[in-house]
Enzyme design. Structure first.
Site, PDB file in Angstrom:
ATOM      1  N   ASP A  94       0.859  -1.177   0.000  1.00 39.14           N
ATOM      2  CA  ASP A  94       0.000   0.000   0.000  1.00 39.14           C
ATOM      3  C   ASP A  94       0.904   1.239   0.000  1.00 39.14           C
ATOM      4  O   ASP A  94       2.123   1.154   0.176  1.00 39.14           O
ATOM      5  CB  ASP A  94      -0.990   0.002   1.180  1.00 39.14           C
ATOM      6  CG  ASP A  94      -2.183   0.930   0.900  1.00 39.14           C
ATOM      7  OD1 ASP A  94      -2.152   1.670  -0.099  1.00 39.14           O
ATOM      8  OD2 ASP A  94      -3.150   0.926   1.680  1.00 39.14           O
TER       9      ASP A  94
HETATM   10  C1  BGC Z   1      -5.032   3.389   0.167  1.00 40.20           C
HETATM   11  C2  BGC Z   1      -5.260   2.374  -0.932  1.00 40.20           C
HETATM   12  C3  BGC Z   1      -5.136   3.024  -2.268  1.00 40.20           C
HETATM   13  C4  BGC Z   1      -3.761   3.669  -2.363  1.00 40.20           C
HETATM   14  C5  BGC Z   1      -3.482   4.312  -3.713  1.00 40.20           C
HETATM   15  C6  BGC Z   1      -3.772   4.192  -0.045  1.00 40.20           C
HETATM   16  O1  BGC Z   1      -3.706   5.270   0.826  1.00 40.20           O
HETATM   17  O2  BGC Z   1      -4.989   2.738   1.410  1.00 40.20           O
HETATM   18  O3  BGC Z   1      -6.513   1.768  -0.759  1.00 40.20           O
HETATM   19  O4  BGC Z   1      -5.349   2.076  -3.286  1.00 40.20           O
HETATM   20  O5  BGC Z   1      -3.667   4.653  -1.371  1.00 40.20           O
HETATM   21  O6  BGC Z   1      -4.213   5.459  -3.894  1.00 40.20           O
END
Ligand code: BGC
Length: 739
Positions: free
Chosen positions: A267
């Site tokens: 993530d």
């Molecule tokens: C979130 C994810 C997301 C990623 C990319 C993160 O902060 O937890 O769910 O896909 O950002 O935007």
């Protein structure tokens, strides 16, 4: 490309080329039509700036012309001509924004959910996206957490079905997504991100193994079985180990036990955060631990890029790097990128979105995902010409009803507002609009978007004036349609709350309107279950509309006037007060359950200041029709448990209905939930129609895991409960393990 050719390409890559493939950055890297902008990349702290045309992936660029240009530049400027992988946070629609996932799941119309995912995939594909960062499959039992809106809810069965259907909708049947109009699914967030302590965003998770195996891991596993191509790690610690550096979780469980062989993405900045957690001593150590845990893509940090050149001098790590890069190349190859680097972007491309068919599906999904929590007499609304409706509250004209993640690729200007929907059903002279209260306190936090936001949402006005104005309108009406709830920024990532009540000004408005003694129909816009205990009794009817997406206005109005009958059921419990949290359906029995034991009233499992019951339990949801259901038989046969019940529509109207089948507490070596959903049907019954429903449950539904993760099935008596709009009917049968 043939595997042999791909291997040859792979062997031509230097260590630096390989490391570059593991980097994933967001689209800020590229300014207008593909020109490189190294500023944001510098901010990430790359020690030696990589050649950005060689990196593996970028995400959240959603403009097809820009993507075309970027890919063109990459192919012209990179030495090995490996196409870039384009990922994006398409969570519940590209431009056709559907109701948010927590709402969709409550429709229990999994065919329709799959159709919506197919439309999202097609719009994404036609706009150049290869991978979508969804579905989010984190089981959620704490409405204080802002991201519950992205999840299918608190229930294992519901989440598993949702997982399978959304993944299949995105990818096509069995890894068929190579064909046009499909994309690869990246499920998230592995694992148990939906259970942060206290509901606080990014907070640690503590779960027993049996809860992990029986409940939290189940939806992810279902998605892996449905062949999801990617998995994203989670931000949280799980039992003391950050998910992104958790070798046991990602290698033993995800890869070995579930058989996942696709790409694992960290993530956002989660590799670097291994240091902030105190799990890794520095970035070098973080890279080491993430790579050991099997993380292939490092999203939005320079940690892999900085650390791997040194680390990969060690043969063991060079092999781990090879493994990661090979998986990334396989994914690119499966997507057909070597043959069609402009996949989905080839001419003629109109980037077709928001077609009539897509809007039709979105409207149906709104009708099927709004939950009728309460209805005395007011709904459906009469359409007689002399009836006047006071439409009070800021949502009627608001375009900001898409919910948090829609802003990535959706547009508020696409929204068919509630006002527009009402005007499709009623004459202008029948509707009296007033805003009631300001939904936003001020617009200053919107920065450069402030002016546009204000234009679409109206200026901030004096609260007293708004209140008085709506009372005046209400006096002239026969019925009040009152919109209440959260604004879209109050849920989603980074929006944990401790207070789930409506704001004071909304409560005051409800109470003042109630003094007029006219029926109030409430429309609740929210991303999460709220605490409505104080206001619920003031409403004649209460329809939960969540954040309903672009066709919200039309779908809601079809329900309001009875052109459609509500059939959705809550997939997450609405507590009476925050102090009851976590409160959910599949709870176990205590040794001293309330009302059923020999202990004095004091020494039983209860609160002294609150009941044990929620305000609206999991599965709540009314209909305009009346149904009755009775078991006809449940019998064990060699291929599973054969079940049969009869259902009758007692009313004079056609309606969809969602019977639920629960398994009640059963013989086991560990204590199992008092009730647990194991099947649902979604049926359309004509007026007065009688139907016999048959289905077979596999014996696997009756198994459970112990704390070591071993699966068991116990012989004995089992009871199935048929729950039809709250009316319950039980049937017991004997199950023989038969191994
Ligand atoms: C979130 C994810 C997301 C990623 C990319 C993160 O902060 O937890 O769910 O896909 O950002 O935007």
């Amino acid at each position: 490309m043939e595997e042999q050719k791909l291997r040859e390409l792979f062997h031509r890559l230097s260590v630096h080329d390989k490391i570059a493939q593991t980097i994933q950055l967001n689209g800020d890297l590229f300014v207008e039509s593909g020109v490189m902008n190294t500023g944001p990349a510098k901010d990430l702290g790359f020690q030696k700036e990589p050649n950005f045309y060689e990196i593996g992936s970028i995400y959240n660029v959603n403009d097809h012309q820009k993507l075309y240009q970027i890919q063109k530049d990459v192919l012209e400027n990179s030495s090995h001509k490996i196409p870039l992988l384009f990922m994006s946070d398409i969570v519940y629609g590209f431009r056709t924004i559907f109701p948010m996932p927590l709402a969709q799941a409550g429709s229990y119309d999994f065919d329709l959910i799959q159709q919506a995912a197919e439309i999202s995939a097609k719009e994404s594909y036609l706009n150049g996206i290869h991978v979508v960062f969804s579905p989010m499959l984190d089981l959620v039992r704490d409405p204080r957490w802002g991201r519950v809106m992205e999840s299918p809810g608190e229930d294992v069965y519901t989440s598993k079905e949702f997982a399978k259907r959304v993944v299949t909708g995105y990818q096509g049947e069995k890894a068929d997504y190579l064909q046009e109009n499909h994309v690869a699914a990246c499920i998230k967030h592995f694992a148990a991100y939906g259970a942060p302590e206290g509901g606080r965003e990014y907070q640690q998770v503590e779960l027993s193994n049996q809860k992990l195996f029986n409940e939290y891991l189940q939806p992810y596993e279902a998605a892996v079985e449905a062949n999801c191509e990617l998995v994203m790690t989670a931000f949280n610690l799980l039992n003391g180990v950050p998910s992104t550096g958790n070798k046991w979780l990602n290698r033993e469980i995800l890869r070995e036990r579930f058989g996942f062989n696709g790409v694992l993405v960290s993530d956002y900045a989660a590799v670097q955060e291994l240091v902030s957690h105190g799990f890794a001593k520095d970035e070098q150590d973080a890279a080491k631990k993430a790579l050991e845990a099997g993380v292939d893509f490092d999203m939005m940090t320079a940690v892999y890029a900085n650390a791997l050149p040194e680390l990969a001098k060690d043969r063991a790590f060079a092999e781990l790097l090879d493994e990661a890069v090979w998986r990334i190349l396989i994914l690119k190859n499966k997507l057909g990128l070597f043959e069609q680097p402009f996949r989905g972007l080839t001419e003629p491309n109109t980037g077709e979105v928001l077609t009539d068919e897509a809007k039709e599906v979105a409207t149906k999904l709104v009708e099927k995902s709004c939950v009728l929590l309460k209805n005395e007499t007011a709904l459906p609304l009469k359409k007689t010409k002399d009836q006047r409706i006071a439409v009070i509250g800021p949502y009627a004209e608001s375009h900001f009803t898409l919910g948090f993640w829609a802003s990535v690729s959706g547009r508020s200007s696409d929204v068919l507002t509630l006002k527009a929907g009402l005007l499709e059903q009623f004459g202008q002279d029948q509707l009296l609009f007033s805003r009631g209260f300001n939904l936003y306190e001020d617009y200053s936090s919107f920065g450069p978007l402030k002016a546009g936001f204000e234009q679409l949402n109206g200026p901030i006005e004096d609260e007293e004036f708004l209140l008085e104005q709506s009372l005046e309108q209400a006096k002239k009406a026969d019925v009040i349609l009152l919109t209440i709830g959260e604004n879209f920024l109050e849920s989603g990532e980074g929006a944990s709350k401790t207070n789930l009540r409506l704001p004071e000004k909304q409560i005051r408005l409800i109470k003042k309107l109630a003094e007029l003694k006219k029926p109030i129909v409430g429309l609740l816009y929210t991303g999460r279950p709220l605490v409505l205990t104080e206001v619920e009794s003031y409403f004649d009817s209460l329809l939960l509309v969540w954040f309903p997406g672009v066709m919200g206005g039309r779908g809601i109005c079809n329900l309001l006037v009875g052109e459609a009958s509500p059939s959705a059921r809550l997939t997450m419990t609405f507590p009476r007060s925050e102090g009851q949290i976590p409160i959910y359906s599949a709870q176990t029995s205590t040794g001293r359950p309330l009302g059923e034991n020999a202990h004095s009233e004091r020494f039983v499992s209860k609160y002294i200041d609150e009941t044990n019951e929620p305000l609206f339990s999991f599965g709540s949801g009314k209909s305009y029709a009346d149904f009755e259901g009775t078991w006809q038989g449940v019998e064990e046969k060699t291929d599973g448990i054969h079940c049969c019940y009869e259902i009758v529509n007692q009313s004079e109207r056609e309606a969809w209905v969602t019977p639920q089948i629960y398994l009640l507490n059963h013989p086991a070596e560990i204590v199992r939930p008092m009730k647990r959903l194991i099947a649902t049907q979604h049926l359309l019954l004509a007026a007065k129609e009688r139907k016999v429903v048959t289905f077979t449950l596999s014996k696997e539904e009756f198994t459970y895991f112990d704390n070591e993760g071993a699966r068991h099935l116990t012989s004995g008596n089992y009871t199935l409960q048929l729950d039809l709009l709250g009316i319950k009917n039980n049937q017991t049968f004997h199950l023989v393990k038969g191994e």
